[in-house]
Design an enzyme around this catalytic site. Structure first.
Site, mmCIF file in Angstrom:
data_model
loop_
_atom_site.group_PDB
_atom_site.id
_atom_site.type_symbol
_atom_site.label_atom_id
_atom_site.label_comp_id
_atom_site.label_asym_id
_atom_site.label_seq_id
_atom_site.Cartn_x
_atom_site.Cartn_y
_atom_site.Cartn_z
ATOM 1 C CG ASP A 187 -1.827 1.122 1.390
ATOM 2 O OD1 ASP A 187 -3.041 0.872 1.454
ATOM 3 O OD2 ASP A 187 -1.361 2.282 1.437
ATOM 4 C CD GLU A 231 -3.726 3.657 -0.998
ATOM 5 O OE1 GLU A 231 -4.596 2.758 -0.858
ATOM 6 O OE2 GLU A 231 -2.932 3.994 -0.105
HETATM 7 P P1 GH3 Z 1 -1.352 5.306 4.415
HETATM 8 O O1 GH3 Z 1 0.092 5.592 4.425
HETATM 9 O O2 GH3 Z 1 -1.898 5.042 5.776
HETATM 10 O O3 GH3 Z 1 -1.698 4.230 3.461
HETATM 11 O O4 GH3 Z 1 -2.062 6.649 3.927
HETATM 12 P P2 GH3 Z 1 -2.788 6.908 2.544
HETATM 13 O O5 GH3 Z 1 -3.000 8.394 2.449
HETATM 14 O O6 GH3 Z 1 -2.073 6.263 1.429
HETATM 15 O O7 GH3 Z 1 -4.116 6.097 2.758
HETATM 16 P P3 GH3 Z 1 -5.618 6.448 2.609
HETATM 17 O O8 GH3 Z 1 -6.337 5.148 2.592
HETATM 18 O O9 GH3 Z 1 -6.031 7.464 3.634
HETATM 19 O O10 GH3 Z 1 -5.748 7.129 1.189
HETATM 20 C C1 GH3 Z 1 -5.705 6.423 0.020
HETATM 21 C C2 GH3 Z 1 -5.937 7.404 -1.086
HETATM 22 O O11 GH3 Z 1 -5.849 6.792 -2.367
HETATM 23 C C3 GH3 Z 1 -7.259 8.071 -1.015
HETATM 24 C C4 GH3 Z 1 -7.839 7.936 -2.398
HETATM 25 O O12 GH3 Z 1 -8.394 9.122 -2.859
HETATM 26 C C5 GH3 Z 1 -6.647 7.555 -3.246
HETATM 27 N N1 GH3 Z 1 -7.009 6.788 -4.417
HETATM 28 C C6 GH3 Z 1 -7.657 5.617 -4.493
HETATM 29 N N2 GH3 Z 1 -7.805 5.232 -5.784
HETATM 30 C C7 GH3 Z 1 -7.238 6.193 -6.559
HETATM 31 C C8 GH3 Z 1 -7.081 6.380 -7.961
HETATM 32 O O13 GH3 Z 1 -7.494 5.543 -8.800
HETATM 33 N N3 GH3 Z 1 -6.434 7.499 -8.385
HETATM 34 C C9 GH3 Z 1 -5.965 8.409 -7.508
HETATM 35 N N4 GH3 Z 1 -5.335 9.470 -7.977
HETATM 36 N N5 GH3 Z 1 -6.108 8.271 -6.178
HETATM 37 C C10 GH3 Z 1 -6.739 7.193 -5.698
HETATM 38 MG MG MG Z 2 -1.871 4.191 1.404
HETATM 39 MG MG MG Z 3 -4.936 2.001 1.250
#
Ligand code: GH3
Ligand code: MG
Ligand code: MG
Ligand code: MG
Length: 318
Positions: A187, A231
Protein backbone atom coordinates in the site's frame (compact mmCIF):
# COMPACT_ATOMS: atom_id res chain seq x y z
CA UNK A 1 -3.53 -17.56 -43.82
CA UNK A 2 -2.07 -14.09 -44.48
CA UNK A 3 -1.05 -14.62 -48.10
CA UNK A 4 -3.48 -13.47 -50.80
CA UNK A 5 -4.19 -15.49 -53.96
CA UNK A 6 -4.57 -13.95 -57.43
CA UNK A 7 -8.35 -13.77 -56.97
CA UNK A 8 -7.93 -11.60 -53.87
CA UNK A 9 -8.89 -14.53 -51.67
CA UNK A 10 -6.71 -15.58 -48.70
CA UNK A 11 -4.53 -18.61 -49.37
CA UNK A 12 -5.88 -21.50 -47.28
CA UNK A 13 -4.75 -24.97 -46.31
CA UNK A 14 -7.36 -27.18 -47.96
CA UNK A 15 -7.94 -30.88 -47.34
CA UNK A 16 -9.44 -32.87 -50.22
CA UNK A 17 -11.17 -36.11 -49.25
CA UNK A 18 -12.03 -38.14 -52.36
CA UNK A 19 -11.59 -41.82 -53.24
CA UNK A 20 -11.56 -41.25 -57.00
CA UNK A 21 -7.92 -40.64 -57.92
CA UNK A 22 -8.63 -38.70 -61.14
CA UNK A 23 -11.19 -36.45 -59.43
CA UNK A 24 -8.71 -35.85 -56.60
CA UNK A 25 -5.95 -34.83 -59.02
CA UNK A 26 -8.15 -32.46 -61.01
CA UNK A 27 -9.48 -30.78 -57.87
CA UNK A 28 -6.01 -30.48 -56.29
CA UNK A 29 -4.70 -28.98 -59.53
CA UNK A 30 -7.45 -26.33 -59.62
CA UNK A 31 -6.88 -25.41 -55.98
CA UNK A 32 -3.11 -25.18 -56.34
CA UNK A 33 -3.58 -22.99 -59.44
CA UNK A 34 -5.69 -20.68 -57.25
CA UNK A 35 -2.76 -20.42 -54.80
CA UNK A 36 -3.95 -22.71 -52.00
CA UNK A 37 -1.96 -25.35 -50.14
CA UNK A 38 -3.51 -28.77 -50.70
CA UNK A 39 -3.38 -32.17 -49.01
CA UNK A 40 -5.48 -34.99 -50.52
CA UNK A 41 -6.61 -38.25 -48.88
CA UNK A 42 -8.86 -41.11 -49.96
CA UNK A 43 -11.49 -41.45 -47.20
CA UNK A 44 -12.96 -39.95 -44.02
CA UNK A 45 -10.85 -42.00 -41.62
CA UNK A 46 -7.61 -40.78 -43.25
CA UNK A 47 -8.99 -37.24 -43.21
CA UNK A 48 -9.55 -37.38 -39.43
CA UNK A 49 -5.97 -38.62 -38.93
CA UNK A 50 -4.63 -35.65 -40.91
CA UNK A 51 -6.96 -33.19 -39.10
CA UNK A 52 -5.65 -34.40 -35.72
CA UNK A 53 -2.14 -33.20 -36.53
CA UNK A 54 -2.58 -30.19 -38.83
CA UNK A 55 -5.11 -27.41 -39.13
CA UNK A 56 -7.17 -27.09 -42.32
CA UNK A 57 -9.60 -24.21 -42.65
CA UNK A 58 -11.40 -25.84 -45.58
CA UNK A 59 -12.30 -29.49 -46.17
CA UNK A 60 -13.73 -30.51 -49.56
CA UNK A 61 -15.13 -34.00 -49.20
CA UNK A 62 -16.78 -36.59 -51.37
CA UNK A 63 -19.93 -38.23 -50.03
CA UNK A 64 -19.52 -41.94 -50.79
CA UNK A 65 -16.10 -43.38 -49.90
CA UNK A 66 -14.80 -46.67 -48.43
CA UNK A 67 -14.18 -46.96 -44.63
CA UNK A 68 -15.72 -43.59 -43.75
CA UNK A 69 -17.94 -41.48 -46.00
CA UNK A 70 -18.37 -37.71 -46.16
CA UNK A 71 -21.48 -37.53 -43.95
CA UNK A 72 -19.80 -39.24 -40.99
CA UNK A 73 -16.65 -37.16 -41.53
CA UNK A 74 -18.69 -33.97 -41.55
CA UNK A 75 -20.62 -34.91 -38.40
CA UNK A 76 -17.33 -35.74 -36.62
CA UNK A 77 -15.80 -32.40 -37.63
CA UNK A 78 -18.82 -30.59 -36.18
CA UNK A 79 -18.70 -32.59 -32.93
CA UNK A 80 -15.00 -32.12 -32.30
CA UNK A 81 -12.74 -29.10 -32.02
CA UNK A 82 -9.97 -29.11 -34.58
CA UNK A 83 -8.67 -25.68 -33.52
CA UNK A 84 -10.89 -23.09 -35.19
CA UNK A 85 -13.77 -23.33 -37.61
CA UNK A 86 -13.57 -25.88 -40.43
CA UNK A 87 -15.51 -24.86 -43.54
CA UNK A 88 -16.84 -28.03 -45.19
CA UNK A 89 -17.79 -28.31 -48.85
CA UNK A 90 -19.58 -31.54 -49.80
CA UNK A 91 -19.13 -32.98 -53.31
CA UNK A 92 -22.43 -34.31 -54.62
CA UNK A 93 -23.57 -36.17 -57.72
CA UNK A 94 -25.31 -34.19 -60.44
CA UNK A 95 -29.06 -33.75 -59.95
CA UNK A 96 -28.99 -35.32 -56.51
CA UNK A 97 -31.05 -33.03 -54.31
CA UNK A 98 -31.11 -35.85 -51.77
CA UNK A 99 -27.28 -35.93 -51.45
CA UNK A 100 -27.16 -32.15 -51.18
CA UNK A 101 -29.79 -32.16 -48.40
CA UNK A 102 -28.06 -34.95 -46.48
CA UNK A 103 -24.71 -33.13 -46.74
CA UNK A 104 -26.11 -29.86 -45.40
CA UNK A 105 -27.94 -31.76 -42.66
CA UNK A 106 -24.67 -33.40 -41.57
CA UNK A 107 -23.19 -29.92 -41.10
CA UNK A 108 -21.64 -29.04 -44.47
CA UNK A 109 -21.51 -25.31 -45.22
CA UNK A 110 -21.76 -25.66 -48.95
CA UNK A 111 -22.04 -28.26 -51.72
CA UNK A 112 -20.41 -28.60 -55.10
CA UNK A 113 -21.78 -30.74 -57.94
CA UNK A 114 -19.41 -33.20 -59.63
CA UNK A 115 -17.67 -32.91 -62.03
CA UNK A 116 -16.35 -29.74 -60.45
CA UNK A 117 -16.64 -26.65 -62.60
CA UNK A 118 -13.56 -24.45 -62.12
CA UNK A 119 -15.39 -21.09 -62.06
CA UNK A 120 -17.97 -22.44 -59.61
CA UNK A 121 -15.19 -23.74 -57.34
CA UNK A 122 -13.62 -20.27 -57.34
CA UNK A 123 -16.95 -18.71 -56.32
CA UNK A 124 -17.55 -21.28 -53.56
CA UNK A 125 -14.10 -20.49 -52.16
CA UNK A 126 -14.93 -16.78 -52.09
CA UNK A 127 -17.94 -17.59 -49.90
CA UNK A 128 -15.70 -19.75 -47.68
CA UNK A 129 -13.23 -16.86 -47.43
CA UNK A 130 -15.99 -14.44 -46.32
CA UNK A 131 -17.16 -16.80 -43.56
CA UNK A 132 -13.64 -17.71 -42.39
CA UNK A 133 -12.51 -14.05 -42.33
CA UNK A 134 -15.57 -13.15 -40.29
CA UNK A 135 -14.90 -16.00 -37.88
CA UNK A 136 -11.27 -14.98 -37.50
CA UNK A 137 -12.11 -11.32 -36.77
CA UNK A 138 -14.81 -12.35 -34.25
CA UNK A 139 -12.31 -14.63 -32.53
CA UNK A 140 -9.75 -11.81 -32.41
CA UNK A 141 -12.28 -9.37 -30.93
CA UNK A 142 -13.36 -11.96 -28.36
CA UNK A 143 -9.75 -12.55 -27.29
CA UNK A 144 -9.12 -8.79 -27.03
CA UNK A 145 -12.24 -8.30 -24.90
CA UNK A 146 -11.31 -11.28 -22.73
CA UNK A 147 -7.79 -9.90 -22.18
CA UNK A 148 -9.18 -6.45 -21.30
CA UNK A 149 -11.76 -7.85 -18.88
CA UNK A 150 -9.09 -9.19 -16.51
CA UNK A 151 -6.98 -6.02 -16.44
CA UNK A 152 -7.28 -2.84 -14.41
CA UNK A 153 -7.82 -0.07 -17.00
CA UNK A 154 -5.59 2.49 -15.24
CA UNK A 155 -2.53 0.44 -14.28
CA UNK A 156 -2.83 -2.43 -16.80
CA UNK A 157 -2.03 -5.04 -14.13
CA UNK A 158 -4.69 -7.68 -13.28
CA UNK A 159 -7.87 -6.51 -11.58
CA UNK A 160 -9.49 -7.63 -8.33
CA UNK A 161 -11.90 -10.01 -10.07
CA UNK A 162 -9.03 -11.85 -11.73
CA UNK A 163 -7.07 -11.95 -8.46
CA UNK A 164 -9.98 -13.60 -6.63
CA UNK A 165 -10.47 -16.19 -9.37
CA UNK A 166 -6.84 -17.02 -10.15
CA UNK A 167 -5.70 -17.14 -6.53
CA UNK A 168 -8.08 -20.05 -5.91
CA UNK A 169 -6.43 -21.89 -8.86
CA UNK A 170 -2.98 -21.16 -7.43
CA UNK A 171 -4.10 -22.55 -4.05
CA UNK A 172 -5.43 -25.71 -5.77
CA UNK A 173 -2.05 -26.18 -7.49
CA UNK A 174 -0.28 -25.62 -4.18
CA UNK A 175 -2.26 -28.43 -2.54
CA UNK A 176 -1.87 -30.77 -5.52
CA UNK A 177 1.91 -30.48 -5.71
CA UNK A 178 2.56 -29.61 -2.05
CA UNK A 179 4.54 -26.56 -3.11
CA UNK A 180 4.81 -23.21 -1.30
CA UNK A 181 2.75 -20.18 -2.32
CA UNK A 182 3.49 -16.62 -1.17
CA UNK A 183 1.54 -13.40 -1.36
CA UNK A 184 2.69 -9.81 -0.91
CA UNK A 185 0.31 -6.93 -0.30
CA UNK A 186 1.55 -3.38 -0.56
CA UNK A 187 0.00 0.00 0.00
CA UNK A 188 1.52 3.34 -1.05
CA UNK A 189 2.37 5.48 1.97
CA UNK A 190 0.57 8.80 2.48
CA UNK A 191 -0.95 8.64 -0.97
CA UNK A 192 -3.76 11.00 0.03
CA UNK A 193 -1.18 13.75 0.59
CA UNK A 194 0.20 13.18 -2.95
CA UNK A 195 -3.31 13.53 -4.40
CA UNK A 196 -4.04 16.60 -2.27
CA UNK A 197 -0.71 18.25 -3.13
CA UNK A 198 -0.24 17.42 -6.81
CA UNK A 199 -3.78 16.57 -7.96
CA UNK A 200 -5.50 13.35 -8.97
CA UNK A 201 -3.98 13.06 -12.43
CA UNK A 202 -0.47 13.04 -10.89
CA UNK A 203 -1.82 10.51 -8.37
CA UNK A 204 -3.02 8.34 -11.27
CA UNK A 205 0.35 8.58 -12.96
CA UNK A 206 2.07 7.45 -9.76
CA UNK A 207 -0.28 4.46 -9.51
CA UNK A 208 0.65 3.47 -13.07
CA UNK A 209 4.35 3.87 -12.35
CA UNK A 210 4.08 1.86 -9.13
CA UNK A 211 2.26 -1.00 -10.93
CA UNK A 212 4.86 -0.99 -13.70
CA UNK A 213 7.68 -0.94 -11.16
CA UNK A 214 6.27 -3.90 -9.20
CA UNK A 215 5.73 -5.91 -12.41
CA UNK A 216 9.41 -5.43 -13.20
CA UNK A 217 10.57 -6.37 -9.70
CA UNK A 218 9.20 -9.93 -9.88
CA UNK A 219 9.84 -13.03 -12.02
CA UNK A 220 8.29 -12.69 -15.46
CA UNK A 221 5.73 -15.37 -16.47
CA UNK A 222 5.68 -16.82 -12.91
CA UNK A 223 4.77 -14.07 -10.43
CA UNK A 224 1.90 -11.75 -11.19
CA UNK A 225 0.63 -8.41 -9.95
CA UNK A 226 -2.97 -7.29 -9.34
CA UNK A 227 -4.50 -4.01 -8.21
CA UNK A 228 -6.34 -4.89 -5.01
CA UNK A 229 -7.90 -1.50 -4.37
CA UNK A 230 -7.16 2.24 -4.73
CA UNK A 231 -3.40 2.36 -3.97
CA UNK A 232 -3.04 -1.25 -2.87
CA UNK A 233 -1.47 -4.00 -4.94
CA UNK A 234 -1.06 -7.74 -4.48
CA UNK A 235 1.84 -9.78 -5.86
CA UNK A 236 1.35 -13.55 -6.05
CA UNK A 237 4.50 -15.67 -6.02
CA UNK A 238 3.87 -19.34 -6.82
CA UNK A 239 6.54 -21.92 -5.88
CA UNK A 240 8.03 -19.45 -3.41
CA UNK A 241 8.61 -19.97 0.33
CA UNK A 242 8.39 -17.12 2.85
CA UNK A 243 12.13 -16.37 2.79
CA UNK A 244 12.07 -15.87 -1.00
CA UNK A 245 8.96 -13.67 -0.84
CA UNK A 246 10.57 -11.53 1.88
CA UNK A 247 13.62 -10.99 -0.33
CA UNK A 248 11.33 -10.00 -3.23
CA UNK A 249 9.31 -7.63 -1.00
CA UNK A 250 12.43 -6.01 0.47
CA UNK A 251 13.94 -5.59 -3.01
CA UNK A 252 10.68 -3.98 -4.25
CA UNK A 253 10.42 -1.73 -1.19
CA UNK A 254 14.00 -0.46 -1.46
CA UNK A 255 13.77 -0.12 -5.25
CA UNK A 256 10.54 1.88 -5.10
CA UNK A 257 11.88 4.16 -2.33
CA UNK A 258 14.91 5.11 -4.43
CA UNK A 259 13.03 5.35 -7.73
CA UNK A 260 12.49 8.90 -9.00
CA UNK A 261 9.13 9.46 -10.70
CA UNK A 262 8.91 12.21 -13.28
CA UNK A 263 5.38 13.57 -12.83
CA UNK A 264 5.08 16.17 -15.60
CA UNK A 265 8.32 17.96 -14.76
CA UNK A 266 8.07 17.41 -11.00
CA UNK A 267 10.40 14.77 -9.59
CA UNK A 268 8.65 12.71 -6.93
CA UNK A 269 9.58 9.84 -4.67
CA UNK A 270 7.15 7.49 -3.00
CA UNK A 271 7.40 4.68 -0.48
CA UNK A 272 5.10 1.77 0.26
CA UNK A 273 4.48 -0.61 3.16
CA UNK A 274 4.48 -4.36 2.57
CA UNK A 275 2.76 -7.34 4.18
CA UNK A 276 4.09 -10.80 3.25
CA UNK A 277 2.66 -14.21 3.94
CA UNK A 278 3.32 -17.74 2.77
CA UNK A 279 1.79 -21.18 2.92
CA UNK A 280 3.08 -24.71 2.22
CA UNK A 281 0.61 -27.61 2.54
CA UNK A 282 1.84 -30.86 4.06
CA UNK A 283 -0.49 -33.87 4.11
CA UNK A 284 -3.47 -31.53 4.36
CA UNK A 285 -6.85 -31.81 2.73
CA UNK A 286 -7.45 -29.19 0.03
CA UNK A 287 -8.84 -26.05 1.67
CA UNK A 288 -9.79 -23.32 -0.80
CA UNK A 289 -10.49 -20.78 1.97
CA UNK A 290 -6.69 -20.56 2.09
CA UNK A 291 -6.91 -18.03 -0.79
CA UNK A 292 -8.87 -15.57 1.35
CA UNK A 293 -6.72 -16.43 4.41
CA UNK A 294 -3.53 -15.48 2.54
CA UNK A 295 -4.97 -12.10 1.54
CA UNK A 296 -6.29 -11.45 5.04
CA UNK A 297 -3.00 -12.34 6.70
CA UNK A 298 -0.96 -10.22 4.26
CA UNK A 299 -3.34 -7.34 4.99
CA UNK A 300 -2.78 -7.77 8.75
CA UNK A 301 1.01 -7.68 8.20
CA UNK A 302 0.62 -4.59 6.02
CA UNK A 303 -1.37 -2.88 8.78
CA UNK A 304 1.43 -3.75 11.20
CA UNK A 305 4.03 -2.27 8.80
CA UNK A 306 2.02 0.98 8.71
CA UNK A 307 1.83 1.02 12.51
CA UNK A 308 5.56 0.47 12.87
CA UNK A 309 6.32 3.57 10.79
CA UNK A 310 5.65 2.70 7.06
CA UNK A 311 8.21 2.00 4.26
CA UNK A 312 8.89 -1.45 5.69
CA UNK A 313 8.15 -5.16 5.27
CA UNK A 314 6.32 -7.28 7.87
CA UNK A 315 5.82 -11.00 7.32
CA UNK A 316 4.20 -14.10 8.78
CA UNK A 317 4.14 -17.81 7.87
CA UNK A 318 0.62 -19.28 7.71
P1 GH3 B 1 -1.35 5.31 4.42
O1 GH3 B 1 0.09 5.59 4.42
O2 GH3 B 1 -1.90 5.04 5.78
O3 GH3 B 1 -1.70 4.23 3.46
O4 GH3 B 1 -2.06 6.65 3.93
P2 GH3 B 1 -2.79 6.91 2.54
O5 GH3 B 1 -3.00 8.39 2.45
O6 GH3 B 1 -2.07 6.26 1.43
O7 GH3 B 1 -4.12 6.10 2.76
P3 GH3 B 1 -5.62 6.45 2.61
O8 GH3 B 1 -6.34 5.15 2.59
O9 GH3 B 1 -6.03 7.46 3.63
O10 GH3 B 1 -5.75 7.13 1.19
C1 GH3 B 1 -5.71 6.42 0.02
C2 GH3 B 1 -5.94 7.40 -1.09
O11 GH3 B 1 -5.85 6.79 -2.37
C3 GH3 B 1 -7.26 8.07 -1.02
C4 GH3 B 1 -7.84 7.94 -2.40
O12 GH3 B 1 -8.39 9.12 -2.86
C5 GH3 B 1 -6.65 7.55 -3.25
N1 GH3 B 1 -7.01 6.79 -4.42
C6 GH3 B 1 -7.66 5.62 -4.49
N2 GH3 B 1 -7.80 5.23 -5.78
C7 GH3 B 1 -7.24 6.19 -6.56
C8 GH3 B 1 -7.08 6.38 -7.96
O13 GH3 B 1 -7.49 5.54 -8.80
N3 GH3 B 1 -6.43 7.50 -8.39
C9 GH3 B 1 -5.96 8.41 -7.51
N4 GH3 B 1 -5.34 9.47 -7.98
N5 GH3 B 1 -6.11 8.27 -6.18
C10 GH3 B 1 -6.74 7.19 -5.70
MG1 MG C 1 -1.87 4.19 1.40
MG1 MG D 1 -4.94 2.00 1.25
MG1 MG E 1 -16.70 -41.56 -53.95
Amino acid sequence: MERKCDEGVTSYSILIVEDNLLMRKILAGHLRDLGHTVVAVGNGRQALEVLESSHFSIVITDLVMPEMGGLELCRTIRERDFGGYTYVVMLTAQDSKDEMMRGLEAGADEYLVKPVHRAELTMRLKTADRILSLESSLKKSYEEIKALSVKDPLTKVYNRGYLDERLVHEVKRTFRFERPLSLIMLDIDHFKIINDTYGHSTGDQILKECAWFMSNCVRKEIDWVARYGGEEFVIVLPETPLAGAMVAAERSRAGLASHVIDAGGTELRITASFGVTSFTPCDQKEDLTMAAALVERADTCLYQAKKEGRNRVVSVQL
